[in-house]
Design an enzyme around this catalytic site. Structure first.
Site, PDB file in Angstrom:
ATOM      1  N   ASN A 213       0.864  -1.181   0.000  1.00 17.91           N
ATOM      2  CA  ASN A 213       0.000   0.000   0.000  1.00 17.91           C
ATOM      3  C   ASN A 213       0.898   1.227   0.000  1.00 17.91           C
ATOM      4  O   ASN A 213       2.124   1.120   0.049  1.00 17.91           O
ATOM      5  CB  ASN A 213      -0.995   0.000   1.170  1.00 17.91           C
ATOM      6  CG  ASN A 213      -0.322   0.170   2.511  1.00 17.91           C
ATOM      7  OD1 ASN A 213       0.717   0.789   2.608  1.00 17.91           O
ATOM      8  ND2 ASN A 213      -0.909  -0.391   3.546  1.00 17.91           N
ATOM      9  N   GLU A 528      -7.091 -11.203  16.893  1.00 16.03           N
ATOM     10  CA  GLU A 528      -8.044 -11.091  15.772  1.00 16.03           C
ATOM     11  C   GLU A 528      -7.499 -11.727  14.492  1.00 16.03           C
ATOM     12  O   GLU A 528      -8.259 -12.273  13.698  1.00 16.03           O
ATOM     13  CB  GLU A 528      -8.429  -9.633  15.531  1.00 16.03           C
ATOM     14  CG  GLU A 528      -7.280  -8.740  15.130  1.00 16.03           C
ATOM     15  CD  GLU A 528      -7.689  -7.271  14.989  1.00 16.03           C
ATOM     16  OE1 GLU A 528      -8.787  -6.898  15.434  1.00 16.03           O
ATOM     17  OE2 GLU A 528      -6.896  -6.498  14.420  1.00 16.03           O
TER      18      GLU A 528
HETATM   19  C1  NOJ Z   1      -9.837  -3.443  14.859  1.00 16.66           C
HETATM   20  C2  NOJ Z   1      -9.609  -3.789  16.287  1.00 16.66           C
HETATM   21  O1  NOJ Z   1      -8.326  -4.306  16.506  1.00 16.66           O
HETATM   22  C3  NOJ Z   1     -10.675  -4.767  16.699  1.00 16.66           C
HETATM   23  O2  NOJ Z   1     -10.427  -5.231  18.000  1.00 16.66           O
HETATM   24  C4  NOJ Z   1     -12.006  -4.113  16.580  1.00 16.66           C
HETATM   25  O3  NOJ Z   1     -13.005  -5.045  16.892  1.00 16.66           O
HETATM   26  C5  NOJ Z   1     -12.241  -3.599  15.164  1.00 16.66           C
HETATM   27  N1  NOJ Z   1     -11.126  -2.815  14.744  1.00 16.66           N
HETATM   28  C6  NOJ Z   1     -13.499  -2.757  15.049  1.00 16.66           C
HETATM   29  O4  NOJ Z   1     -13.352  -1.581  15.768  1.00 16.66           O
HETATM   30 CA    CA Z   2      -6.380  -4.167  14.933  1.00 20.35          CA
END
Ligand code: NOJ
Ligand code: CA
Length: 722
Positions: A213, A528
């Protein structure tokens, strides 16, 4: 003392081919690390660093190049105007003075890995003068037993009041082709997996390690981020980072891989400038940790010590937090942040959500939130995070909308008053969520009202987020403008007695010492990514060396169901860890803010293992670093802040690991019961992640525990006095 002085002189003779009469030096309190400073031909400031008899930083230049410099109207009145380059703070210097001092104090962090920290260093402040330009700067060195910090200082003076930085040219000349654990340079994100390679291999690996990017195209293909962990072939661990990043852009390091010299590369603003300064001012500290054992990297407090003492008078409202969240079910796609699948076509605040069709999968619904509150309160959690509680999530991502969220308007099915009352009635609080979508001016406009709403309902912690490109366009997550924004939010929050956990913000540099209401940051790949793509084992064994050097991470551990398709049919990814590997993270990834990220129903299936998460504290009196090697394994024992119980965590990378843990940190002549949560013999992060064995054992300070960890696994132990 005289003997030490002699050694220093001999060392300096041995390692400087061109020792000049002007060279000055300063040693660490234990005499092991020495910084030498000199001004070379043409008035170029240089330094080098030795560790014992080893040259660790070869002669390296210091200086800054300016885009413009202004004095108080006298600036252009030089006798010999043609000969001077007013934009160079790289040469033309003479050394005026080198003042030495020492400092030794012990301070108590509001929260931390230990309840008191020694800050002991020798200092040398060198004043440098550009005679032609009639201006001066300082380079201040602080030398600790485990490393060095130095910064540039710009005193207020007639011929230097305002200046714009084009680039900082601080070099770190490496002693060879070291092993590095690195992530690629990027002005906007640290959400990358780490690569271990030789410095000479960075260039060829670089392209495959980035998501192309705009941010990276401006880099040479040898740019890396800090904290950068390095290792020499003879076993020295060198860590390059910065401390106290305030009102200045974040520093990357560009490698000249012919000569193995790193040089600072600051994050630009929309105009390509790198810093706007007004004297008196200074840069952040540039840090070089040098230790001979990987465990000492984890035990180092170099970055915290280089930050200013706490600026909040009454810190009684700052409390470490263990929390659950309506979150993993959103990340994995089981439920949604948005209330409706009908896209509102009008501006925020003008949409009547009650007229829209709910999608039936809204995570932040009253019913679902109460279900989480019931489970979290029954299991002793302090808070519950709820994302997707506020209007705007239908069309927030990457849409360059300046007005996407107002941070005060709940969806119709989120009863903000009722749910807060419900939580408080069960001894918990709700945790606020502000996704700014990187629309930063919009957030600043709403900030005071958003914090007032939190005060009104009794929220005392907010998770913020900066997903997407920064608006205004051209600014970067790591530029000076954004660094100032994050700081502004933390300081404003302190006035409201609010604790902040910022995701996608600049990587931390120890500011939590000064502002302990900054209780967390993301700024690295967190859990995540296990749902997005799967993160290789080893990631959690490198984070303590790199990302965590600057401050705690909201990593969001505690996933028990690794096969995400089991509860979220949209997902085919697997979390690459064992259950015991997840338990260990509550000890190995230090944070005063720890989440149990999985869903209540997944914990309900493994309540015996969940007991460790319930028990483990989030604040500590003492930490003992038992075993460590970057990306391979990390084993740490910690004693709870207000108890006599100890907790041990160990994580492994791709390889299985056998540990022999001596419990000699326990009180002598005292009996304890250890509860050991270990990978089962056949456990494996890929094929058998949920296989664990829990055993109880009487132990004393003389016990040695032999434990086996599966690939991508680990163990956790709670040790309670009998
Ligand atoms: C990225 C964040 O790291 C995550 O924890 C969150 O749920 C999403 N953004 C949405 O805000
Ligand atoms: Ca994040």
């Amino acid at each position: 003392m005289r003997a030490l002085g002699l050694v220093v002189i001999l060392l300096s003779l041995a390692f400087s081919s061109s020792l000049s009469a002007a060279e000055v030096a300063v040693c660490s309190p234990d005499g092991n690390i020495t910084v030498y400073f000199d001004v070379k031909d043409g008035g170029v400031p240089v330094y080098r660093v030795t560790y014992g008899d080893r040259l660790v930083i070869r002669e390296s230049r210091l200086g800054l190049e300016l885009a413009s410099a202004k004095g108080n109207g006298q600036f252009n009145n030089f006798d010999n105007k043609e000969a001077v380059n007013e934009n160079s703070l790289c040469d033309g210097f003479t050394m005026l003075t080198a003042r030495r001092s020492s400092f030794d104090e012990t301070w108590q962090p509001v929260w931390g890995e230990e309840s008191s920290i020694r800050n002991h260093y020798s200092e040398m402040a060198v004043t440098l003068r550009q005679e032609d330009l009639k201006r001066h700067i300082l380079v201040r060195f602080r030398v600790y037993d485990d490393g060095v910090g130095f910064r540039y200082e710009f005193p207020q003076q007639p011929n230097l009041t305002y200046f714009v930085i084009k680039e900082e040219h601080t070099q770190f000349a490496m002693p060879g082709d070291l092993t590095a654990w690195w992530i690629a340079g990027d002005y906007d994100t640290q959400e990358y997996e780490y690569t271990r390679s030789r410095l000479s291999e960075i260039r060829s690996l670089f392209s495959s390690k980035i998501t192309p990017n705009a941010s990276q195209t401006q880099f040479s293909h040898t740019g890396v981020q800090t904290a950068l962990q390095l290792k020499t072939d003879d076993g020295l661990y060198i860590n390059l980072h910065e401390a106290a990043l305030v009102d200045y852009p974040c520093m990357h390091l560009n490698l000249d891989d012919k000569n193995m010299v790193f040089e600072s590369w600051l994050t630009p603003d929309a105009q390509g400038n790198k810093g706007y300064m007004q004297t008196p001012c200074h840069t952040p500290w540039r840090t070089i940790m040098i230790v001979d054992d990987a465990r000492k990297v984890l035990a180092s407090r170099l970055i915290l010590n280089l930050n200013e003492p706490c600026k909040i008078d009454d810190t009684s409202w700052i409390k470490p937090v263990k929390y659950m969240g309506v979150w993993w079910e959103l990340i994995t796609g089981k439920n949604t942040w948005n209330y409706t699948d009908q896209l509102p076509s009008v501006k925020l605040g003008e949409t009547d959500y009650s007229k829209l069709q709910p999608n039936g999968r809204h995570g932040a619904s009253n019913e679902n939130v109460k279900r989480y509150i019931d489970f979290a309160s029954a299991n002793g959690f302090d808070q519950l995070l709820i994302e997707g509680w506020n209007e705007g999530w239908e069309d927030w991502f990457g849409n360059s909308k300046d007005y996407v969220f107002d941070f005060v308007t709940p969806y119709p099915d989120f009863d903000i008053a009722g749910l807060n009352d419900y939580a408080h009635g069960k001894g918990m609080r709700l945790m606020m969520h502000h996704e700014t979508s990187s629309s930063v001016r919009n957030y600043e406009r709403h900030l005071e009202a958003a914090y007032q709403l939190m005060d009104k309902y009794g929220y005392n912690a907010v998770k913020t987020g900066y997903v997407g490109n920064i608006i205004p366009r051209g600014e970067h997550h790591y530029g000076q403008w954004m660094v100032n924004h994050y700081q502004y939010c933390v300081e404003q929050a302190a006035k409201h007695h609010i604790m902040v956990n910022a995701h996608e913000a600049v990587r931390p540099t120890g500011l939590c010492r000064t502002w302990p209401n900054l209780i967390g940051n993301e700024s690295a790949l967190g859990t995540e990514y296990q749902a997005f793509a799967g993160t290789q084992p080893g990631h959690t064994a490198i984070l303590p060396f790199t990302r965590l050097q600057g401050g705690p991470m909201d990593y969001t551990p505690g996933i028990f169901e690794m096969d995400l398709a089991k509860f979220s049919p949209e997902k085919s990814t697997h979390v690459l860890s064992t259950i015991c590997g997840q338990l260990a993270l509550y000890v190995t990834l230090y944070s005063p803010l720890q989440m149990a990220a999985d869903l209540p129903e997944n914990y309900a299936r493994f309540m015996d293992a969940f007991q460790f998460i319930k028990d483990v504290p989030v604040d500590w009196q003492r930490s003992v670093y038992l075993e460590a090697e970057p990306m391979e394994y990390v084993t740490i024992a910690r004693k709870g802040k207000n108890s006599d119980a100890w907790y041990v965590g160990s994580v492994t990378g791709m390889q299985p690991h056998d540990s022999a843990i001596k419990l000699d940190f326990l009180d002598n002549d005292r009996a304890y019961e250890a509860t050991i949560y270990a990978d089962a013999k056949d456990a494996n992060y890929k094929s058998n992640p949920q296989a664990y064995v829990i055993t109880k054992k009487k132990v004393t300070s003389k016990t040695t525990l032999k434990l086996h960890s599966a690939p991508g696994g680990g163990f956790a132990i709670s040790i309670k006095p009998l």
